[in-house]
Design an enzyme around this catalytic site. Structure first.
Site, mmCIF file in Angstrom:
data_model
loop_
_atom_site.group_PDB
_atom_site.id
_atom_site.type_symbol
_atom_site.label_atom_id
_atom_site.label_comp_id
_atom_site.label_asym_id
_atom_site.label_seq_id
_atom_site.Cartn_x
_atom_site.Cartn_y
_atom_site.Cartn_z
ATOM 1 N N LYS A 63 0.813 -1.211 0.079
ATOM 2 C CA LYS A 63 0.041 0.144 -0.180
ATOM 3 C C LYS A 63 0.849 1.277 0.185
ATOM 4 C CE LYS A 63 -3.722 1.993 2.687
ATOM 5 N NZ LYS A 63 -4.658 1.957 3.830
ATOM 6 N N SER B 91 -9.476 1.923 3.302
ATOM 7 C CA SER B 91 -8.616 2.779 2.397
ATOM 8 C C SER B 91 -7.701 1.804 1.639
ATOM 9 C CB SER B 91 -7.905 4.045 3.036
ATOM 10 O OG SER B 91 -6.887 3.325 3.946
ATOM 11 N N SER C 165 -9.506 -0.337 7.487
ATOM 12 C CA SER C 165 -8.977 -0.364 6.098
ATOM 13 C C SER C 165 -8.329 -1.329 5.693
ATOM 14 C CB SER C 165 -7.982 0.881 5.964
ATOM 15 O OG SER C 165 -8.684 2.074 5.862
#
Ligand code: GLN
Length: 479
Positions: free
Chosen positions: A79, A154, A178
């Site tokens: 990420k 997210s 997330s």
């Protein structure tokens, strides 16, 4: 080789048996990414040079017949909130559009030291603020299961890449859900470990007391393998726990028979989609069939979790994001007439609307006249929420809940209604606030073919139990 189904074990077997090479595998993944990712948008940056260097290193170990490290040649994605040496790291924000970090996040370094091949950086909501990945400054991510739907957020890119077979596993971050929520929306496994289990060094901070790094994978065993690799004390993060890291993989097959699983009524009340509810209830029944004892528990402060989270998280974010001032790194406005104007314009041009909203909210909650009424009150309620779990864990070994009240919603559906978006986090923010671990695992799909996720929460530093329960459930589904 079917890249969509590949697990860490499959990669290990194929490389050891010389059915493929680490380099050939990385190239195959890049070809798939180039073909399929334009529709999905999971990757923000590909790190081909770094990936192929690592893959070549692994292949020479194989050629020499040397012992292979545990993740030899396993293609992974990171990420974009984790910094990577020499590879652009944007946190999904324009303010870091051209930022090339000089060092690696500890979790990333540990993965690579264990032989993993880092394919690239995953799309995400800007500074990990969001539940749908629509807050990325670059592009939204589409859910690979149903393209008109969001992948969750997210860590939407991290979940979508695993679901679409564009990485074997990825790292995400979880501040309010997330990792677990996108895992549930995309039908993959997402593990948030205990706060402090994995070093946050090199994780671009959103809310430091809530931020966690964790794996998104195709099965529970891969999550256990990645956790074992990246967990443990790191001198670079004073909040990383100095506790031994158990062999999570070895403990996976211990029987679940006799474990007490708590079911909290507060997690099955209004707002929960009926199809999601039915799937989660049948997952609970399956665990009962395997010999788990189902025990009703109460988490009475759950109704305060969302406001508490959005005060603590925004307060910490407003402080953490003060460092983006156009001076040290990131975007700097050109032609500013004065220093204050340079700060203002750099931040105005660099941050997106959700980030600005949160900085304002957090600054307000921390301001002299409102600190006691908002921030201090929220911290007190956080303690009550933590005590709810402490009380429940007197009676049970783990707690089972839905991961999210709904399945993946449509792109655009909630983008103009931040409060509706915030409410989607109701079942996940509590674990972040209490610092306990949680895992989301798939438990079927709805009539519209949308994946449903089932969450297992555990005691502090007891990831082994939730992994074991998850693994046992997963086995019953594949057989
Ligand atoms: N959806 C939550 C938020 O927007 C959680 C984000 C996260 O866990 N990083 O804050």
């Amino acid at each position: 080789m079917n890249l969509n189904k590949l697990t860490i074990d499959d990669v290990q077997t194929a490389i050891a048996a010389r059915k493929t090479t680490a380099a050939a595998l990385a190239v195959a993944f890049y070809e798939k990414i180039e073909k399929e990712d334009p529709q999905i948008g999971a990757y923000l940056t590909l790190s081909k040079e770094r990936a192929l260097d690592k893959a070549t290193q692994i292949d020479s170990l194989v050629a020499r017949g040397d012992q292979l490290p545990p993740l030899a040649g396993v293609p992974v994605g990171i990420k974009d909130v984790m910094v990577t040496r020499g590879v652009r790291s944007t946190a999904g924000s324009k303010i870091l559009e051209n930022y090339i970090p000089p060092y690696d996040c500890t979790a990333v370094a540990r993965l690579e030291d264990a032989g993993a091949v880092i394919l690239g950086k995953m799309n995400c909501d800007e500074f990990a603020m969001g539940s749908s990945n629509e807050n990325s400054a670059y592009r939204p991510v589409h859910n690979p299961r149903v393209l008109s739907r969001v992948p969750g957020g997210s860590s939407g890119g991290s979940a979508a890449a695993v679901a679409a077979g564009m990485a074997v596993a990825t790292l995400g971050s979880d501040t309010g859900g997330s990792i677990r929520q996108p895992a549930s929306f995309c039908g993959v496994v997402g593990l948030m470990p205990t706060y402090g289990r994995i070093s946050r060094y090199g994780l671009i901070a959103f809310a430091s007391s809530l931020d966690h790094i964790g794996p998104l994978t195709r099965n529970v065993k891969d999550a256990a393998t990645l956790l074992r690799t990246i967990a443990g004390r790191d001198p670079m993060d004073a909040t990383s726990a100095d506790l031994p890291v158990p062999d999570y993989v070895a403990e996976l097959n211990m029987p679940v028979n006799g474990l007490r699983l708590g079911v909290a009524k507060e997690y099955f009340e209004q707002g929960l989609d009926s199809e999601v509810k039915a799937k989660v209830e049948s997952a609970i029944q399956e665990l009962a069939k395997q010999g788990c004892e189902i025990v009703p528990v109460s988490l009475p402060h759950t109704q305060y979790a969302i406001p508490t989270y959005y005060l603590v998280a925004t307060a910490e974010a407003s402080a953490n994001l003060a460092r983006f001032d156009g001076v040290r790194y990131g975007h700097r406005a050109s032609n500013a007439g004065s220093l204050p104007e340079m700060y203002e314009r750099s931040r105005d041009e660099g941050f997106g609307p959700e980030v600005k909203r949160r900085i304002m909210l957090g600054t307000y909650a921390l301001s002299a006249g409102y600190y006691d009424a908002y921030y201090l009150k929220a911290q007190r309620v956080r303690t009550l929420l933590t005590r709810d779990f402490e009380d429940a864990f007197q009676k049970v070994d783990a707690i089972v809940t839905p991961t999210s009240p709904t399945t993946a919603f449509r792109l655009g559906e909630k983008i103009d209604d931040p409060v509706a978006m915030y409410l989607a986090d109701i079942y996940t923010v509590t674990a972040d606030l209490a610092g306990i671990p949680g895992i989301s695992i798939p438990c079927g799909v709805t009539k519209e073919n949308l994946p449903v996720g089932f969450q297992i929460l555990g005691k502090h530093f007891d990831e082994a139990t939730i992994l074991r329960v998850a693994h046992s459930y997963e086995k019953s589904q594949s057989s």
